[in-house]
Design a protein around this motif. Structure first.
Motif, PDB file in Angstrom:
ATOM      1  N   ASP A  93       1.272  -1.021  -0.170  1.00 18.90           N
ATOM      2  CA  ASP A  93      -0.231   0.097   0.454  1.00 18.90           C
ATOM      3  C   ASP A  93       1.044   1.208  -0.133  1.00 18.90           C
ATOM      4  O   ASP A  93       1.901   0.593   0.892  1.00 18.90           O
ATOM      5  CB  ASP A  93      -0.867  -0.355   1.459  1.00 18.90           C
ATOM      6  CG  ASP A  93      -1.773  -1.090   0.812  1.00 18.90           C
ATOM      7  OD1 ASP A  93      -2.365  -1.449  -0.209  1.00 18.90           O
ATOM      8  OD2 ASP A  93      -3.225  -0.831   1.641  1.00 18.90           O
ATOM      9  N   GLU A 136      -4.517   5.675   2.527  1.00 20.28           N
ATOM     10  CA  GLU A 136      -3.648   4.867   1.137  1.00 20.28           C
ATOM     11  C   GLU A 136      -4.329   5.608  -0.818  1.00 20.28           C
ATOM     12  O   GLU A 136      -5.520   5.661  -0.225  1.00 20.28           O
ATOM     13  CB  GLU A 136      -4.629   3.674   1.402  1.00 20.28           C
ATOM     14  CG  GLU A 136      -4.120   2.998   0.028  1.00 20.28           C
ATOM     15  CD  GLU A 136      -5.639   1.205   0.139  1.00 20.28           C
ATOM     16  OE1 GLU A 136      -5.748   0.979   1.190  1.00 20.28           O
ATOM     17  OE2 GLU A 136      -5.684   0.496  -0.607  1.00 20.28           O
ATOM     18  N   GLY A 168      -2.980   0.526  -4.109  1.00 23.83           N
ATOM     19  CA  GLY A 168      -2.798  -1.105  -3.030  1.00 23.83           C
ATOM     20  C   GLY A 168      -2.862  -1.800  -4.545  1.00 23.83           C
ATOM     21  O   GLY A 168      -2.810  -1.539  -5.920  1.00 23.83           O
TER      22      GLY A 168
END
Ligand code: 4AD
Ligand code: MG
Length: 464
Positions: free
Chosen positions: A379, A387, A390
């Motif tokens: 991440d 985040e 990903g």
């Protein structure tokens, strides 16, 4: 006369020539003899000032020149004496293309973001949203240019799908069945055999599975399209419909992957600094005074590489030293945004690429490490955002992938085509997904993800 865009007029003003501009009135001010109209045509955040000698124009025409009205103006481009702009137009002829009455919701400046969401059909006409949507365009160009120059192919994954890539069960169903009269099987479950596709289908949560098929044929590809998630999270970081960029590369390992993630984000941010200077300067002034500095700093610093296990250790240490967190921290927990932001904003003070997560909290397709506990997932964690990316190295070994699929009870009968990549010339490969709107949050300094997409879709909201 041929229309000139305001952006071109202001770039290299040809003083003394007669030009035509078309646009919308932002403001009108002045006295009994001369008025000044700020006209904007969307090509740039900058307005052109129209100078109107009132004696030369009909009263009926003048009364229609109100905020929001659309005008076509012919006049001489002259050097501006007033401060702020280089050029202005001495109006010779004005045509009102569209009048605008006083119910126009954008009369005054300084509306709240919440109010502007209620008039999302008009908000692109404000300075802030004009800037955001121009930057959105430029970021899309940056993304295509980055991958094109690297020899990645733009690959189109389907939006309607029969498989759940992330396995999180957050899909919107697609059906043409009559919901008032659903055909059921004997066991009470819904019979989809008569549905449009003859099976249960949904809107995709990710183009990754199809991207993997393409990467194992074309070498390196990226998708860039809308994805849909029915997660009921009413947060400033989640949309039910968002755009995702998903590159997928054959023969990439974890180091190659994180290197590409870092290079990619930096390229996009640099592109914004190079191509959106006026809009960024406006946002830096009006929305977020730390914006430009933050963008510069991301371009100029190395991102931290950090294993999940080490991240947990740092967080536990902080907790021991009195730092309070709302959610518990333990090895195996899914990091909350407060944890991610602590690492990025307080501990390291730069973006962090976290790797090697516990397999329990990540998707089935991630490559399993030899320790039997972690997977090669990554991440990318960003200041203000949490985040932003990903991704992972993919489990390319057929048996290991199948074992994980069995463990998680993922219904595989519909996924045979995906498994074929592991049966026919499987290869090491990796990829990631960047949330386009999360990138835009970072680049624009806007606080809510609803304000970086033209028409946001969130729980209970699908107007416009
Ligand atoms: O981490 P996610 O779920 O990863 C995937 O979907 C993988 N299939 C990607 C891949 O490896 N090809 O989502 C990727 C990114 C997140 O990091 C986040 O930036 C964004 O997509 N994202 C969202 N953005 C807005 N609203 C949501 N509900 C989002 N969910 C994920
Ligand atoms: Mg994720």
């Amino acid at each position: 006369m041929k229309r000139t865009k305001i952006i071109d007029l202001l770039k290299t003003p040809a003083f003394g020539t007669v030009v035509n501009v078309k646009g919308w009135v932002r403001t009108r001010r002045g006295n009994k003899t001369v008025n000044f109209i700020a006209l904007n045509d969307g090509s740039t955040i900058n307005n052109i000032q129209i100078v109107v000698d009132l004696a030369k124009f009909d009263e009926n025409l003048l009364k229609d020149i109100t905020t929001g009205a659309c005008l076509s103006v012919d006049g001489e481009l002259v050097e501006s004496v007033g401060s702020g702009q280089a050029a202005e137009i001495q109006a010779q002829q004005i045509e009102v293309l569209g009048t605008c009455d006083n119910t126009y919701p954008l009369q005054k400046k300084g509306h709240s973001m919440e109010f502007l969401r209620e008039v999302a059909h008009l908000r692109p006409r404000t300075n802030t949203f004009g800037a955001v949507f121009r930057i959105r365009h430029h970021m899309a160009m940056a993304i295509h240019t980055f991958f094109h120059e690297k020899g990645f192919y733009y690959f189109h994954a389907p939006l309607i799908t029969a498989s759940d890539c992330e396995g999180a069960g957050q899909m919107f169903q697609v059906t043409t069945m009559n919901l008032y009269d659903l055909k059921k099987k004997e066991d009470g479950s819904i019979d989809y055999s008569d549905d449009f596709f003859g099976r249960q289908t949904s809107l995709t949560v990710s183009g990754q599975l199809e991207g993997e098929l393409a990467a194992t044929a074309l070498g390196a590809i990226y998708t860039f399209g809308p994805t849909f998630r029915a997660e009921n999270s009413n947060t400033p970081r989640h949309l039910a419909e968002f755009w995702m960029i998903e590159p997928e590369m054959a023969f990439y390992d974890l180091d190659d992957l994180t290197e590409l993630e870092e290079e990619f984000i930096k390229y996009c941010v640099r592109w914004a600094l190079d191509n959106c200077a006026d809009d960024l300067a406006f946002l830096n002034k009006m929305v977020d005074p730390g914006l430009l500095e933050r963008l510069q700093s991301v371009v100029n610093t190395d991102f931290v590489r950090l294993s999940y296990t080490e991240g947990i250790r740092i967080l536990e240490e902080a907790q021991k030293n009195g730092r309070k967190f709302e959610f518990p921290i333990y090895w195996g927990c899914d990091l909350a945004s407060e944890h991610e932001r602590y690492l990025v904003e307080e501990h390291f003070r730069r973006p962090v690429i976290m790797t090697d997560y516990p397999k329990e909290i990540k998707a089935f397709y991630m490559k399993q490490n030899a320790d039997g506990k972690t997977v090669q997932g990554t991440d990318v964690l960003f200041p203000q955002i949490g985040e932003i990316i990903g991704g992972s190295v993919r489990e390319e070994n057929y048996d290991k992938l199948m074992a994980r699929i069995d463990e998680l009870h993922i219904p595989m009968k519909d996924m045979w085509w995906y498994l074929d990549t592991r049966r026919y010339g499987t290869c090491p490969h990796a990829g990631f997904g960047l949330g386009f709107e999360r990138l835009l949050l970072f680049v624009t300094g806007m606080q809510n993800i609803r304000d970086v997409i033209p028409f946001p879709r969130t729980p209970g909201q699908a107007a416009f």
